[in-house]
Design a protein around this motif. Structure first.
Motif, short mmCIF file in Angstrom:
data_model
loop_
_atom_site.label_atom_id
_atom_site.label_comp_id
_atom_site.label_asym_id
_atom_site.label_seq_id
_atom_site.Cartn_x
_atom_site.Cartn_y
_atom_site.Cartn_z
N LEU B 26 -6.95 -7.96 -0.12
CA LEU B 26 -5.94 -6.67 -0.37
C LEU B 26 -4.72 -7.25 -0.81
N HIS B 27 -4.18 -6.39 -2.08
CA HIS B 27 -2.93 -6.93 -2.49
C HIS B 27 -1.73 -6.78 -1.64
N ASP B 28 -0.73 -7.57 -1.52
CA ASP B 28 0.31 -7.86 -0.79
C ASP B 28 1.13 -6.55 -1.00
N GLY B 29 1.92 -5.94 0.08
CA GLY B 29 2.73 -4.77 0.00
C GLY B 29 3.99 -5.07 -0.38
N THR B 30 4.88 -4.37 -0.82
CA THR B 30 6.39 -4.74 -1.17
C THR B 30 7.18 -5.16 -0.02
N LEU B 31 7.83 -6.36 -0.16
CA LEU B 31 8.49 -6.66 0.81
C LEU B 31 9.85 -5.76 1.12
N THR B 32 10.06 -5.01 2.39
CA THR B 32 11.30 -4.43 2.51
C THR B 32 12.21 -4.88 3.43
N ALA B 33 11.71 -6.13 4.30
CA ALA B 33 12.74 -6.89 5.02
C ALA B 33 11.76 -8.44 5.12
N ALA B 34 12.61 -9.37 5.73
CA ALA B 34 12.01 -10.60 5.61
C ALA B 34 10.57 -10.62 6.36
N THR B 35 10.35 -9.83 7.37
CA THR B 35 8.92 -9.90 7.98
C THR B 35 8.17 -8.39 7.79
N GLN B 36 8.81 -7.79 6.93
CA GLN B 36 8.19 -6.15 6.90
C GLN B 36 7.80 -5.97 5.38
N ALA B 37 6.59 -5.26 5.18
CA ALA B 37 5.95 -4.87 3.89
C ALA B 37 5.88 -3.18 4.02
#
Lengths: 206, 206
Positions: B26-37
């Motif tokens: 599964l491709h990575d999500g877009t990072l919205t914070a240091a530990t959240q995608a």
């Protein structure tokens, strides 16, 4: 013959033969001394069956043992044998909802199957479920087409079952069911390539 | 959406989604914070594909990854894609002797297959080998009959490949190859039971 000769003639290592004996896949030889047994043609024949089932057919040791239990029970009628081979070599059954959808298809085609052969109806249910989960649903017309074509293959095969001896019929059904599966799948993949070339021409499109 | 929403919408547990991310399925999500995608529709769609391939189609994680690498490489022409899917999901190749016998059959039928698709020719060779090892050899006429009937199925399937977009074609070929296999095998077993009843009558012979 001794176990070393059985090994030489069958090409199966002595250690593997002893493993099959311990696992109950191969029947014991006749004891000729406290630690020595004599083997015959029946052991050679059974060894070739074991190698075929655990090798190309990909059965587990326990599934192979169950096929043999069915083969060795000469009283098993042909219909029950088909069901038992399917039980032994089929996947676990699906949930009830899926089974109903699969059963509805069989009813539509007028296929009369063993009502207690849930594993095989379950295998159909799981296959349909897998296609649906991937967003690869087939139309009713496409399913009908698969059913008609595969029934053509299955009918040819049933017509070839030898009916003169229950043992020969049992052997034929057990081996034919599992050993022909890889043949059909390989032919389908090669058929895809041939049909692709026929359709799209001899050169590779970019 | 967050990973918890992706889990709720897809029905796949968060821990399993994280496993697929780590394994590169599964491709990575877009990072919205240091530990959240943040995840989107493309992740939902890919998750349904992963579940279908590792579930009903029975692929390993590494085989699934290879199918995706092929799917994601939009430049792959259709013929090569067929070969690559077969490479990924097929068994290891047989020895040279067996391959020659299988190739001779293909020549006899006039099937033109990818010359570098040895795994699939190898799968045919292994299937023939398994039948021979079990003393279940098919006559040339029986092999011809299997070939003709299975080519009928394969040709129908190739005719349905969408040609408007390479991505749609790739998805169709990868999924259709593996997901329809269990359907065909289940139909064959059920077809045996139906054909047996038709041939031997409605009652169980003793």
């Amino acid at each position: 013959m001794r176990i070393s000769q059985l090994s030489a003639q069958s090409g199966v290592p002595v250690g593997t033969i002893k493993y099959y004996l311990r696992e109950g896949l191969l029947h014991d030889g006749t004891l000729t001394a406290a630690t020595q047994a004599s083997y015959d043609e029946s052991h050679l024949e059974r060894l070739s069956l074991i190698r075929a089932l655990v090798g190309p057919a990909g059965l587990s040791i326990s599934a192979t043992r169950k096929v043999f239990e069915t083969l060795d029970d000469r009283g098993t009628p042909l219909f029950e044998l088909l069901g038992q081979v399917h039980h032994t070599t089929g996947p676990p059954i699906s949930d009830e909802q899926d089974l109903r959808a699969a059963q509805a298809l069989l009813d539509r085609w007028g296929w009369r199957c063993e009502t207690d052969d849930l594993p095989t109806v379950g295998a159909l249910a799981r296959a349909l479920d897998g296609l649906a989960a991937a967003g690869f649903e087939l139309t009713p017309e496409q399913l009908d087409d698969y059913a008609a074509r595969v029934l053509g293959i299955a009918t040819e095969e049933v017509d070839r079952i030898p009916v003169d001896s229950p043992e020969a019929a049992a052997r034929y059904v057990a081996l034919g069911t599992v050993l022909v599966e890889p043949l059909i799948l390989a032919l389908r993949r090669l058929g895809h390539q041939h049909a692709s070339r026929e359709r799209f021409g001899g050169t590779t499109p970019s």
